[in-house]
Scaffold this active site. Sequence first.
Site, PDB file in Angstrom:
ATOM      1  CE  LYS A   1      43.105  36.506  44.541  1.00 49.91           C
ATOM      2  NZ  LYS A   1      43.150  35.070  44.841  1.00 49.91           N
TER       3      LYS A   1
ATOM      4  CB  SER B   1      46.246  38.677  47.282  1.00 49.72           C
ATOM      5  OG  SER B   1      47.335  39.550  47.045  1.00 49.72           O
TER       6      SER B   1
ATOM      7  CE1 TYR C   1      45.022  38.407  42.288  1.00 45.19           C
ATOM      8  CE2 TYR C   1      45.971  40.097  43.705  1.00 45.19           C
ATOM      9  CZ  TYR C   1      45.835  38.766  43.345  1.00 45.19           C
ATOM     10  OH  TYR C   1      46.520  37.795  44.049  1.00 45.19           O
TER      11      TYR C   1
END
Length: 258
Positions: A156, A139, A152
Amino acid sequence: MDLNLAGKTALITGSSDGIGLAVAKGLAAEGVRVLINGRHTEKVEAAIADIGDAAAPAVGDVASVEGLDAVLGAVEAAGGVDILINNAGTGSNETIMEAPDEKWQQYWDLHVMAAVRLARGVVPYMEARGGGVVLNNASICAVQPLWYEPIYNVTKAALMMFSRTLATELVGRNIRVNCINPGLVQTPDWVNTAKELTRDTGGDWQGYLQGVADEYAPIKRFSSPEELADFFVFLCSDRASYSIGSTYFVDGGMKLTV
Ligand code: NDP
């Protein structure tokens, strides 16, 4: 451009919906046999019905060892794979001060260990076929974090480094590993969030999403899953044969650094 993908087999994690489903459809359109993954059998079956004969199920939770065993069983039943796309993942919402260890572990298992364990599981099949491709869907938040989802962002970022490191380990075996960092992609996940956040204020979920795009993406819109999927499909093909160990941003200009 002939991508020369016909006859290959691909496992795409998290492909019963969203980006993964669009990638599976894109690959199937090029003649690739696609193994469809998700935790819920009904959703996987619906995706397979949508794609057609080129699709087969690989149901299982990739964040768990048991789930991965089931997925690898489907890979074995298919006779192995040429392409692995680590796509399953989800956003988070917490503060570092408040999130418990268990939540960190859960996301580590989903975003990092799934990719580690699947690499161990499928690389021998790729070697036996003379080569392969691994793509990791991280991402933009791996390098340009949003404030509300530290777990997150961190996991990532780890997936991005895993991708770079695995590429070095596998290049000599003719297996190309790359990472893609998407920006805003309008998937059911975003639509559901927008509907939830606007439920008590008139329900203008499209307006909410436009506001997000206006704030973060210079192109002032979300990507469709399909226009991102085209990039995945290209990287799977031999046409991208010199692309190894890179991270590609597909973000409508969202990344602000060079
Ligand atoms: P969606 O929520 O739309 O779809 C997620 C898919 O993954 C579903 O098929 C879901 O099926 C499956 N899934 C979720 N958890 C698991 C699990 N533990 N094991 C197996 N399958 C699972 O997500 P998106 O398409 O939006 O996102 C896909 C990937 O792209 C994610 O890794 C996300 O972080 C990344 N990404 C998304 C962006 C966006 O704007 N949408 C931007 C940047 C990156 P089921 O629930 O039935 O298991």
